[in-house]
Design an enzyme around this catalytic site. Sequence first.
Site, PDB file in Angstrom:
ATOM      1  N   GLU A  99       0.944   7.653  17.889  1.00 19.17           N
ATOM      2  CA  GLU A  99       1.748   8.268  18.954  1.00 19.17           C
ATOM      3  C   GLU A  99       1.445   9.579  19.699  1.00 19.17           C
ATOM      4  OE1 GLU A  99       4.152   6.946  20.706  1.00 19.17           O
ATOM      5  OE2 GLU A  99       4.435   4.945  19.802  1.00 19.17           O
ATOM      6  N   GLU A 130      -3.272  -1.268  -2.888  1.00 18.73           N
ATOM      7  CA  GLU A 130      -2.867  -0.127  -3.293  1.00 18.73           C
ATOM      8  C   GLU A 130      -3.161   0.551  -4.684  1.00 18.73           C
ATOM      9  OE1 GLU A 130       1.491  -0.336  -5.171  1.00 18.73           O
ATOM     10  OE2 GLU A 130       1.626  -1.242  -3.388  1.00 18.73           O
TER      11      GLU A 130
END
Length: 313
Positions: A99, A130
Amino acid sequence: MPDTRPRGPRSRDLLRDELATLTTESVDDRGRDLDTLSTARLVERMNDGDRGVPEAVSRALPAIGAAIDAITDRVRRGGRLIYVGAGTAGRLGIVDASECPPTFSVDPGLVVGVIAGGDPAIRTAVENAEDDEQGGADVLSELKLREADTVVGLSASGRTPYVAGALTSARSAGALTVAVACNAESVIGRMADHAIEVVVGPEFIAGSTRLKAGTAQKLVLNMISTITMVRLGKTYGNIMVDLQATKEKLRARAERTVMLVTDCTAEEAAAALSASAGSVKVAVLMLLRGVGAEQAQEALATAPSLRAALDAR
Protein backbone atom coordinates in the site's frame (compact mmCIF):
# COMPACT_ATOMS: atom_id res chain seq x y z
CA MET A 1 17.40 -19.05 19.30
CA PRO A 2 14.51 -21.50 18.80
CA ASP A 3 15.42 -25.08 18.02
CA THR A 4 14.40 -25.87 14.42
CA ARG A 5 15.85 -29.36 14.14
CA PRO A 6 13.47 -32.19 13.12
CA ARG A 7 11.05 -32.72 15.96
CA GLY A 8 10.70 -36.02 17.75
CA PRO A 9 8.56 -36.86 20.78
CA ARG A 10 10.93 -35.10 23.17
CA SER A 11 11.10 -31.86 21.15
CA ARG A 12 7.31 -31.88 20.78
CA ASP A 13 7.07 -32.10 24.56
CA LEU A 14 9.29 -29.04 24.86
CA LEU A 15 7.26 -27.18 22.25
CA ARG A 16 4.01 -27.98 24.03
CA ASP A 17 5.50 -26.70 27.28
CA GLU A 18 6.61 -23.53 25.52
CA LEU A 19 3.21 -22.94 23.91
CA ALA A 20 1.56 -23.35 27.30
CA THR A 21 3.36 -20.20 28.47
CA LEU A 22 2.01 -18.01 25.64
CA THR A 23 -1.08 -15.88 26.19
CA THR A 24 -1.87 -16.15 22.48
CA GLU A 25 -2.30 -19.91 22.97
CA SER A 26 -4.31 -19.73 26.19
CA VAL A 27 -8.00 -20.58 26.46
CA ASP A 28 -10.52 -18.03 27.70
CA ASP A 29 -12.82 -19.89 30.07
CA ARG A 30 -15.61 -17.45 29.23
CA GLY A 31 -15.77 -19.00 25.76
CA ARG A 32 -16.37 -22.60 26.76
CA ASP A 33 -20.00 -22.31 25.64
CA LEU A 34 -19.39 -20.62 22.26
CA ASP A 35 -20.80 -23.45 20.20
CA THR A 36 -24.11 -23.23 22.08
CA LEU A 37 -24.74 -19.53 21.50
CA SER A 38 -26.91 -17.80 18.91
CA THR A 39 -25.30 -15.90 16.07
CA ALA A 40 -26.46 -12.61 17.56
CA ARG A 41 -24.79 -13.43 20.87
CA LEU A 42 -21.61 -14.64 19.14
CA VAL A 43 -21.09 -11.42 17.22
CA GLU A 44 -21.69 -9.42 20.40
CA ARG A 45 -19.16 -11.47 22.35
CA MET A 46 -16.55 -11.34 19.59
CA ASN A 47 -16.96 -7.58 19.27
CA ASP A 48 -16.64 -7.17 23.03
CA GLY A 49 -13.36 -9.04 22.98
CA ASP A 50 -12.02 -6.95 20.11
CA ARG A 51 -12.52 -3.74 22.11
CA GLY A 52 -9.44 -4.57 24.15
CA VAL A 53 -7.10 -4.58 21.15
CA PRO A 54 -6.64 -0.79 20.82
CA GLU A 55 -6.11 -0.62 24.59
CA ALA A 56 -3.35 -3.22 24.32
CA VAL A 57 -1.76 -1.25 21.48
CA SER A 58 -1.92 1.94 23.56
CA ARG A 59 0.24 0.32 26.22
CA ALA A 60 2.94 -0.22 23.60
CA LEU A 61 2.89 3.34 22.22
CA PRO A 62 6.25 4.40 23.73
CA ALA A 63 7.95 1.42 22.10
CA ILE A 64 6.17 2.04 18.80
CA GLY A 65 7.17 5.70 18.77
CA ALA A 66 10.82 4.92 19.53
CA ALA A 67 10.91 2.34 16.74
CA ILE A 68 9.38 4.77 14.23
CA ASP A 69 11.96 7.45 15.02
CA ALA A 70 14.76 4.93 14.51
CA ILE A 71 13.20 3.64 11.27
CA THR A 72 12.75 7.16 9.91
CA ASP A 73 16.42 7.91 10.56
CA ARG A 74 17.45 4.80 8.62
CA VAL A 75 15.15 5.56 5.69
CA ARG A 76 16.55 9.10 5.50
CA ARG A 77 19.96 7.49 5.17
CA GLY A 78 18.76 5.53 2.15
CA GLY A 79 17.61 2.39 3.95
CA ARG A 80 14.65 0.17 3.29
CA LEU A 81 11.87 -1.00 5.61
CA ILE A 82 11.57 -4.79 5.40
CA TYR A 83 8.77 -6.75 7.06
CA VAL A 84 9.39 -10.46 7.72
CA GLY A 85 6.74 -12.86 8.97
CA ALA A 86 5.03 -16.22 8.52
CA GLY A 87 1.36 -16.98 7.94
CA THR A 88 -1.03 -14.20 8.93
CA ALA A 89 1.79 -11.97 10.18
CA GLY A 90 3.67 -12.32 6.90
CA ARG A 91 0.54 -11.53 4.88
CA LEU A 92 -0.12 -8.42 6.95
CA GLY A 93 3.41 -7.20 6.28
CA ILE A 94 2.92 -7.72 2.55
CA VAL A 95 -0.38 -5.82 2.61
CA ASP A 96 1.20 -2.87 4.40
CA ALA A 97 4.23 -2.80 2.10
CA SER A 98 2.11 -2.99 -1.05
CA GLU A 99 0.00 0.00 0.00
CA CYS A 100 2.94 2.38 0.44
CA PRO A 101 3.72 3.13 -3.25
CA PRO A 102 0.17 4.18 -4.24
CA THR A 103 -0.43 6.04 -0.97
CA PHE A 104 2.87 7.90 -0.63
CA SER A 105 4.44 7.70 -4.11
CA VAL A 106 7.49 5.85 -2.83
CA ASP A 107 9.54 3.39 -4.84
CA PRO A 108 8.14 -0.18 -4.56
CA GLY A 109 11.52 -1.25 -3.22
CA LEU A 110 11.43 1.07 -0.22
CA VAL A 111 8.98 -0.97 1.87
CA VAL A 112 9.26 -4.71 1.32
CA GLY A 113 7.11 -7.55 2.64
CA VAL A 114 8.60 -11.04 3.02
CA ILE A 115 6.65 -14.18 3.96
CA ALA A 116 7.96 -17.61 4.92
CA GLY A 117 7.31 -19.93 1.99
CA GLY A 118 7.48 -17.15 -0.61
CA ASP A 119 4.68 -15.83 -2.79
CA PRO A 120 2.65 -19.08 -2.76
CA ALA A 121 2.25 -18.64 1.01
CA ILE A 122 0.32 -15.41 0.48
CA ARG A 123 -2.74 -17.43 -0.53
CA THR A 124 -2.00 -20.97 0.65
CA ALA A 125 -0.41 -22.30 3.82
CA VAL A 126 3.11 -23.62 3.17
CA GLU A 127 3.74 -26.32 5.76
CA ASN A 128 6.89 -26.05 7.88
CA ALA A 129 8.00 -22.79 6.22
CA GLU A 130 7.79 -20.93 9.53
CA ASP A 131 10.20 -23.44 11.12
CA ASP A 132 12.92 -22.69 8.55
CA GLU A 133 15.24 -20.52 10.59
CA GLN A 134 17.92 -20.49 7.90
CA GLY A 135 15.30 -19.47 5.34
CA GLY A 136 14.73 -16.24 7.24
CA ALA A 137 18.43 -15.45 7.01
CA ASP A 138 18.66 -16.51 3.37
CA VAL A 139 15.85 -14.24 2.19
CA LEU A 140 17.64 -11.20 3.60
CA SER A 141 20.81 -12.27 1.85
CA GLU A 142 18.82 -12.42 -1.39
CA LEU A 143 17.61 -8.88 -0.71
CA LYS A 144 21.24 -7.79 -0.23
CA LEU A 145 20.52 -6.37 3.21
CA ARG A 146 22.40 -3.17 4.04
CA GLU A 147 23.32 -1.51 7.33
CA ALA A 148 20.92 1.36 6.61
CA ASP A 149 17.96 -1.04 6.33
CA THR A 150 15.39 -1.89 8.99
CA VAL A 151 14.02 -5.40 9.48
CA VAL A 152 10.70 -5.69 11.31
CA GLY A 153 10.03 -9.24 12.51
CA LEU A 154 6.32 -10.06 12.84
CA SER A 155 5.21 -13.00 14.97
CA ALA A 156 2.10 -13.26 17.14
CA SER A 157 3.72 -15.92 19.31
CA GLY A 158 7.02 -14.05 19.32
CA ARG A 159 8.97 -17.24 18.71
CA THR A 160 8.66 -18.07 14.98
CA PRO A 161 12.02 -19.55 13.88
CA TYR A 162 11.86 -18.03 10.37
CA VAL A 163 11.49 -14.57 11.89
CA ALA A 164 14.15 -15.22 14.51
CA GLY A 165 16.57 -16.28 11.78
CA ALA A 166 15.91 -13.08 9.86
CA LEU A 167 16.48 -10.90 12.93
CA THR A 168 19.74 -12.69 13.73
CA SER A 169 20.95 -12.10 10.19
CA ALA A 170 19.84 -8.47 10.29
CA ARG A 171 21.73 -7.81 13.51
CA SER A 172 24.85 -9.38 12.03
CA ALA A 173 24.58 -7.00 9.07
CA GLY A 174 24.22 -3.99 11.37
CA ALA A 175 20.65 -3.28 10.25
CA LEU A 176 18.07 -1.89 12.67
CA THR A 177 15.86 -4.63 14.11
CA VAL A 178 12.27 -4.31 15.38
CA ALA A 179 10.11 -7.11 16.78
CA VAL A 180 6.31 -7.02 16.79
CA ALA A 181 4.84 -9.78 18.97
CA CYS A 182 1.70 -10.43 20.98
CA ASN A 183 3.35 -12.04 24.01
CA ALA A 184 5.47 -10.38 26.67
CA GLU A 185 9.16 -11.22 27.00
CA SER A 186 9.09 -12.79 23.55
CA VAL A 187 12.02 -14.55 21.91
CA ILE A 188 12.11 -12.10 19.02
CA GLY A 189 11.63 -9.17 21.39
CA ARG A 190 14.82 -10.13 23.23
CA MET A 191 16.66 -10.29 19.91
CA ALA A 192 15.62 -6.89 18.54
CA ASP A 193 16.78 -3.32 19.05
CA HIS A 194 13.14 -2.35 19.57
CA ALA A 195 10.56 -4.73 21.02
CA ILE A 196 6.89 -3.92 20.41
CA GLU A 197 4.86 -6.40 22.42
CA VAL A 198 1.09 -5.98 22.26
CA VAL A 199 -0.46 -8.50 24.65
CA VAL A 200 -4.07 -8.98 23.57
CA GLY A 201 -4.79 -12.09 25.65
CA PRO A 202 -6.64 -15.26 24.63
CA GLU A 203 -8.29 -15.37 21.22
CA PHE A 204 -12.02 -15.76 20.56
CA ILE A 205 -11.08 -19.18 19.15
CA ALA A 206 -8.13 -20.43 21.21
CA GLY A 207 -4.85 -20.13 19.32
CA SER A 208 -6.36 -18.46 16.22
CA THR A 209 -3.96 -15.54 16.06
CA ARG A 210 -5.41 -14.19 12.83
CA LEU A 211 -8.03 -12.60 15.12
CA LYS A 212 -7.07 -10.20 17.94
CA ALA A 213 -3.34 -10.70 17.43
CA GLY A 214 -3.73 -10.08 13.70
CA THR A 215 -5.76 -6.94 14.35
CA ALA A 216 -3.13 -5.68 16.79
CA GLN A 217 -0.33 -6.30 14.31
CA LYS A 218 -2.25 -4.47 11.58
CA LEU A 219 -2.74 -1.47 13.86
CA VAL A 220 0.98 -1.40 14.67
CA LEU A 221 1.95 -1.71 11.00
CA ASN A 222 -0.44 1.12 10.13
CA MET A 223 1.41 3.30 12.63
CA ILE A 224 4.89 2.26 11.51
CA SER A 225 4.42 2.91 7.81
CA THR A 226 2.07 5.91 8.02
CA ILE A 227 3.93 7.87 10.69
CA THR A 228 7.30 7.12 9.11
CA MET A 229 5.96 8.64 5.89
CA VAL A 230 4.59 11.65 7.76
CA ARG A 231 8.00 12.19 9.36
CA LEU A 232 9.56 11.96 5.90
CA GLY A 233 7.38 14.83 4.66
CA LYS A 234 4.97 12.79 2.57
CA THR A 235 1.96 14.75 3.86
CA TYR A 236 0.95 18.36 4.41
CA GLY A 237 -1.00 18.23 7.64
CA ASN A 238 -3.15 15.16 7.19
CA ILE A 239 -3.37 15.45 3.41
CA MET A 240 -1.43 13.25 0.99
CA VAL A 241 0.61 15.61 -1.17
CA ASP A 242 3.40 13.38 -2.41
CA LEU A 243 1.17 12.29 -5.26
CA GLN A 244 1.73 12.04 -9.00
CA ALA A 245 -1.38 12.35 -11.18
CA THR A 246 -0.71 9.44 -13.53
CA LYS A 247 -4.25 8.16 -14.19
CA GLU A 248 -7.79 9.54 -14.25
CA LYS A 249 -8.65 8.70 -10.62
CA LEU A 250 -5.36 10.11 -9.39
CA ARG A 251 -5.75 13.22 -11.56
CA ALA A 252 -9.12 13.90 -9.96
CA ARG A 253 -7.68 13.28 -6.48
CA ALA A 254 -4.68 15.49 -7.26
CA GLU A 255 -6.91 18.37 -8.38
CA ARG A 256 -9.03 18.01 -5.24
CA THR A 257 -5.91 17.95 -3.06
CA VAL A 258 -4.50 21.11 -4.64
CA MET A 259 -7.87 22.82 -4.19
CA LEU A 260 -8.04 21.78 -0.51
CA VAL A 261 -4.56 23.04 0.30
CA THR A 262 -4.59 26.28 -1.72
CA ASP A 263 -8.31 27.14 -1.82
CA CYS A 264 -8.04 27.58 -5.59
CA THR A 265 -10.55 26.75 -8.30
CA ALA A 266 -10.65 23.47 -10.20
CA GLU A 267 -9.38 25.24 -13.30
CA GLU A 268 -6.43 26.75 -11.43
CA ALA A 269 -5.58 23.38 -9.90
CA ALA A 270 -5.70 21.65 -13.29
CA ALA A 271 -3.48 24.30 -14.88
CA ALA A 272 -0.91 24.13 -12.09
CA LEU A 273 -0.83 20.34 -12.24
CA SER A 274 -0.36 20.45 -15.99
CA ALA A 275 2.57 22.84 -15.60
CA SER A 276 4.07 20.69 -12.80
CA ALA A 277 3.90 17.42 -14.76
CA GLY A 278 1.25 16.16 -12.33
CA SER A 279 3.15 16.82 -9.09
CA VAL A 280 0.83 17.93 -6.30
CA LYS A 281 3.68 19.34 -4.22
CA VAL A 282 5.00 21.45 -7.08
CA ALA A 283 1.52 22.64 -8.02
CA VAL A 284 0.75 23.69 -4.45
CA LEU A 285 4.02 25.57 -4.10
CA MET A 286 3.46 27.31 -7.42
CA LEU A 287 0.04 28.55 -6.37
CA LEU A 288 0.85 29.52 -2.78
CA ARG A 289 4.22 31.15 -3.51
CA GLY A 290 3.34 32.57 -6.93
CA VAL A 291 6.33 30.98 -8.64
CA GLY A 292 6.85 28.93 -11.77
CA ALA A 293 7.23 25.16 -11.93
CA GLU A 294 11.02 25.23 -12.22
CA GLN A 295 11.46 27.50 -9.19
CA ALA A 296 9.02 25.38 -7.19
CA GLN A 297 10.91 22.19 -8.09
CA GLU A 298 14.20 23.78 -7.02
CA ALA A 299 12.72 24.85 -3.67
CA LEU A 300 11.36 21.36 -2.99
CA ALA A 301 14.66 19.73 -3.93
CA THR A 302 16.38 21.42 -0.98
CA ALA A 303 13.52 21.24 1.54
CA PRO A 304 12.60 18.20 3.66
CA SER A 305 8.86 18.76 3.15
CA LEU A 306 6.27 20.92 1.41
CA ARG A 307 5.67 22.83 4.66
CA ALA A 308 9.38 23.57 4.98
CA ALA A 309 9.49 24.80 1.39
CA LEU A 310 6.46 27.04 2.00
CA ASP A 311 7.99 28.45 5.20
CA ALA A 312 11.37 29.16 3.59
CA ARG A 313 12.09 32.73 2.76
